[in-house]
Design an enzyme around this catalytic site. Structure first.
Site, PDB file in Angstrom:
ATOM      1  N   ARG A 166      47.253  55.165  47.777  1.00  0.00           N
ATOM      2  CA  ARG A 166      48.610  54.877  47.316  1.00  0.00           C
ATOM      3  C   ARG A 166      49.645  54.874  48.438  1.00  0.00           C
ATOM      4  NH1 ARG A 166      45.350  55.638  43.724  1.00  0.00           N
ATOM      5  NH2 ARG A 166      45.624  54.808  41.602  1.00  0.00           N
ATOM      6  N   TYR A 200      52.467  32.534  24.560  1.00  0.00           N
ATOM      7  CA  TYR A 200      51.503  32.914  23.529  1.00  0.00           C
ATOM      8  C   TYR A 200      51.820  32.362  22.145  1.00  0.00           C
ATOM      9  CZ  TYR A 200      49.649  35.959  27.127  1.00  0.00           C
ATOM     10  OH  TYR A 200      49.086  36.420  28.297  1.00  0.00           O
ATOM     11  N   HIS A 210      27.365  36.505  30.526  1.00  0.00           N
ATOM     12  CA  HIS A 210      28.830  36.440  30.495  1.00  0.00           C
ATOM     13  C   HIS A 210      29.325  35.187  31.207  1.00  0.00           C
ATOM     14  CE1 HIS A 210      33.009  38.147  30.890  1.00  0.00           C
ATOM     15  NE2 HIS A 210      32.990  37.322  31.928  1.00  0.00           N
ATOM     16  N   GLU A 211      28.824  34.948  32.421  1.00  0.00           N
ATOM     17  CA  GLU A 211      29.305  33.811  33.211  1.00  0.00           C
ATOM     18  C   GLU A 211      28.955  32.487  32.540  1.00  0.00           C
ATOM     19  OE1 GLU A 211      31.401  34.094  35.499  1.00  0.00           O
ATOM     20  OE2 GLU A 211      31.223  36.245  35.792  1.00  0.00           O
ATOM     21  N   HIS A 214      31.431  31.341  30.039  1.00  0.00           N
ATOM     22  CA  HIS A 214      32.537  30.547  30.592  1.00  0.00           C
ATOM     23  C   HIS A 214      32.119  29.084  30.733  1.00  0.00           C
ATOM     24  CE1 HIS A 214      35.041  33.986  31.392  1.00  0.00           C
ATOM     25  NE2 HIS A 214      34.235  34.496  32.289  1.00  0.00           N
ATOM     26  N   GLU A 248      37.807  35.216  28.948  1.00  0.00           N
ATOM     27  CA  GLU A 248      37.081  36.455  29.229  1.00  0.00           C
ATOM     28  C   GLU A 248      36.435  37.007  27.961  1.00  0.00           C
ATOM     29  OE1 GLU A 248      36.290  38.045  32.041  1.00  0.00           O
ATOM     30  OE2 GLU A 248      37.179  36.367  33.115  1.00  0.00           O
ATOM     31  N   TRP A 277      56.527  53.944  35.562  1.00  0.00           N
ATOM     32  CA  TRP A 277      55.086  53.653  35.593  1.00  0.00           C
ATOM     33  C   TRP A 277      54.292  54.829  35.032  1.00  0.00           C
ATOM     34  CZ3 TRP A 277      51.624  49.811  36.465  1.00  0.00           C
ATOM     35  CH2 TRP A 277      50.345  50.132  36.894  1.00  0.00           C
ATOM     36  N   ARG A 323      52.039  55.405  31.597  1.00  0.00           N
ATOM     37  CA  ARG A 323      50.638  55.795  31.696  1.00  0.00           C
ATOM     38  C   ARG A 323      50.370  57.051  30.852  1.00  0.00           C
ATOM     39  NH1 ARG A 323      47.297  54.784  36.963  1.00  0.00           N
ATOM     40  NH2 ARG A 323      45.794  54.801  35.258  1.00  0.00           N
ATOM     41  N   HIS A 370      46.797  43.539  40.813  1.00  0.00           N
ATOM     42  CA  HIS A 370      47.462  42.561  39.964  1.00  0.00           C
ATOM     43  C   HIS A 370      48.983  42.655  40.022  1.00  0.00           C
ATOM     44  CE1 HIS A 370      43.357  42.930  38.588  1.00  0.00           C
ATOM     45  NE2 HIS A 370      43.460  41.781  37.983  1.00  0.00           N
ATOM     46  N   ARG A 375      46.187  39.434  29.481  1.00  0.00           N
ATOM     47  CA  ARG A 375      44.961  38.694  29.144  1.00  0.00           C
ATOM     48  C   ARG A 375      43.760  39.638  28.986  1.00  0.00           C
ATOM     49  NH1 ARG A 375      44.696  35.323  34.704  1.00  0.00           N
ATOM     50  NH2 ARG A 375      46.842  35.010  34.020  1.00  0.00           N
TER      51      ARG A 375
END
Length: 614
Positions: free
Chosen positions: A188, A225, A385-386, A389, A413, A485, A489, A513, A522
């Protein structure tokens, strides 16, 4: 997380997109009548614009996608330069077209044209201001933030330095409280210098959003959305409250077990869990501490890695079996080019990006996966999984370009994860990898592992953008970035900072991100939708057992229902796509409760006499 790689970069991948704001309007001092007429665009103008825009983007994106693939599978100076150049050309032009779409905001057009205009207009993540110097500054800041994260390392007092991969491994494997605390705090430090840049970026991005007709960047993000921005936020909270009782039961058990292991002086039983003890740098998923919290009873769980070896599965056979899952549902086999062009194993002669991803090179049939497959049960799941897609990508290939994508950014996803939920002992027996299905008394271990990875993630998946939306809207002031933040949390996750945070701390920046400006909702959506999809498909397949034991393998009925939804792409609001498969237009987390019902019963028994909540 595995990810899907699409050619269309309408989500403004990379900061080249921001540079579009560098162009300035050139207006004559005394405009001619023709110029005046052009200022009032018509419905026909809008239709012509959207058609021309899609044609132009399509021409630019194929070479950009081919270059990106070349770079990912053969990293060198030349492939990097070519990929960056073509990506920039595509991103800049797409950004210009998105800004041009704003001229039709108040033109009456048919619903289909309006949807395509909105998709193009909403393609921004950070909208560049129209002033060239501000647009350039926004691009510069975003690039700097990305670079700060990418180059981040923690160096100990003895001079030894660890990058994020090494730090993540220590968080996953170590059970030394002091080392975990050092690693958590050390990472951090890289985000402290980000704070003033982030504050400036928020201001510039909000200016750009306002020029597009949005109140701020928060409204831009929440407006993607198919419902009013404020209603969408309310819908997310409603869905979270469905999951919350189960999450609280899991949290209570995990906290008690961590208290047993580390002592209640380290893990107080009436407070949030210290964030450094959950096996993950961001405490977002807890699967790495399974051994500390698992049921103590002996369980017979199929060893898929061992079974793959016993049945002579190599990397190619693993992929062939995953393809057979989809063909058993009625999907056409993958094209021959998939087998010729995909990367299945790590080459010995060059550097490549091994992170698993699914690619749609030409928006038609040039489908590929990029992996460095390990012959393990976990990788067997990832391959399924892939390919989820890839089959989604092919299903919507006949849609107009702007509709070639998932119904909302959580669907892609979710589809991959839905398929992975069918990799059950029932499926493993059907394909001959195991001889017997363990009885239901063995399910607790599997359900606990899945819950630690998926249910523990749900509140984190929600709160990241809850924080960002409040930052963009101005509800959270810069001086309160870090304080807010941790308040969120604690509120959503029941997780707290293990150390007092310094005044200049910017802990959100320690999660990629945030400095990378990747929307996070998402992932929350995907974690809800995958269980909703799985339950609906199991019902269509007429599976009679518990939903967590269900596999839709070989069900043509389930395959047709799935394909009917996938073919829609983005052509309709996501609620229509959801209704097509599930019969409901609402996110519904009750499917999660059904899936984990045996674990919830067991957790409630374990939590008798414990103090739960925080």
């Amino acid at each position: 997380m595995p990810r899907t790689k699409r050619r269309l970069t309408l989500t403004m991948l990379g900061m080249a997109a921001i540079l579009a704001g560098c162009q300035q309007d050139s207006k004559a001092e005394h405009p001619s009548p023709a110029t005046e007429q052009q200022k009032i665009p018509s419905a026909n103008d809008a239709k012509a614009f959207i058609q021309a825009a899609q044609t132009e983007i399509e021409k630019l994106q194929l070479p950009a996608s081919q270059a990106a693939w070349a770079y990912a599978t053969y990293i060198n100076q030349d492939t990097a330069a070519v990929s960056a150049y073509l990506s920039e050309k595509l991103s800049v032009r797409t950004a210009e077209l998105a800004k041009e779409a704003a001229q039709f905001n108040h033109v009456e057009v048919d619903a289909d044209t309006r949807r395509q205009l909105n998709l193009l207009l909403n393609s921004f993540v950070l909208a560049p201001p129209s002033q060239a110097d501000k647009s350039e500054r926004l691009a510069q800041i975003s690039s700097e933030l990305d670079g700060m994260y990418g180059k981040g390392k923690y160096c100990r007092k003895n001079g030894e330095c660890w990058d994020l991969g090494q730090l993540t491994a220590k968080m996953a494997r170590s059970r030394d409280n002091e080392l975990l605390l050092e690693v958590w705090n050390g990472w951090r430090q890289i985000s402290v210098p980000m704070k003033p840049l982030y504050e400036e970026m928020v201001s510039l991005a909000n200016e750009g959003a306002k020029q597009l007709g949005f109140a701020d960047t928060s409204e831009l993000w929440r407006g993607k959305y198919d419902m009013p921005a404020d209603e969408f936020a309310t819908e997310l909270d409603r869905t979270w409250n469905q999951v919350k009782p189960f999450y609280e039961a899991l949290h209570c058990h995990v906290r008690a077990k961590l208290g047993d292991y580390y002592g209640t002086d380290v893990v107080a039983q009436d407070k949030p869990i210290p964030a450094h003890l959950l096996g993950n740098m961001w405490a977002q998923s807890w699967g790495n501490i399974y051994e500390l919290v698992k049921p103590e009873r002996k369980m017979e769980v199929p060893d898929v890695t061992k079974a793959l070896k016993a049945h002579d599965y190599d990397e190619l056979k693993m992929v062939k079996q995953a393809e057979a899952f989809f063909t058993s549902l009625g999907f056409e086999p993958l094209p021959e080019t998939f087998w010729q062009r995909s990367q299945f194993v790590q080459p010995k002669d060059r550097d490549v990006i091994c992170h698993a991803s699914a690619w749609d090179i030409d928006d038609q049939d040039d489908l590929r996966i990029k992996m460095c497959i390990q012959k393990t049960g976990e990788e067997f799941n990832v391959i399924h999984h892939e390919l989820g897609h890839n089959f989604y990508q092919r299903a919507y290939k006949n849609q107009p370009l702007l509709y070639r994508g998932s119904a909302n950014d959580g669907f892609h996803e979710a589809i991959g994860d839905t398929i992975a939920l069918s990799i059950t002992p029932k499926y493993l027996k059907q394909i001959g990898l195991i001889d017997e299905i363990p009885d239901e008394s063995n399910d607790l271990g599997m359900l606990m592992q899945v819950a630690l990875d998926k249910i523990a993630f749900v509140p984190f998946g929600l709160m990241v953008d809850q924080w960002r939306w409040k930052v963009f809207s101005g509800e959270i002031k810069p001086q309160d970035y870090n304080k807010a933040w941790w308040e969120l949390r604690e509120k959503y996750q029941g997780v707290m900072a293990p150390l007092a945070r310094e005044e200049n701390a910017f802990d959100p920046g320690a999660k990629y991100h945030v400095p990378g400006n990747t929307p996070y909702t998402r992932y929350f959506l995907a974690h809800i939708l995958q269980f909703q999809f799985h339950k609906a498909l199991c019902e269509i397949a007429q599976d009679q057992g518990p939903v967590h034991r269900c596999s839709i393998y070989a069900s043509k009925e389930a395959g047709k229902a799935l394909n009917d939804m996938l073919e829609m792409g983005m052509s309709k609001p996501w609620q229509d796509a959801l209704e097509k498969l599930t019969g409901s237009r609402q996110l519904d987390a009750t499917a999660i409760l059904d899936y984990f019902a045996p674990l919830k019963t067991w957790l409630d028994e374990q939590n008798q006499g414990r103090q739960c909540g925080w």
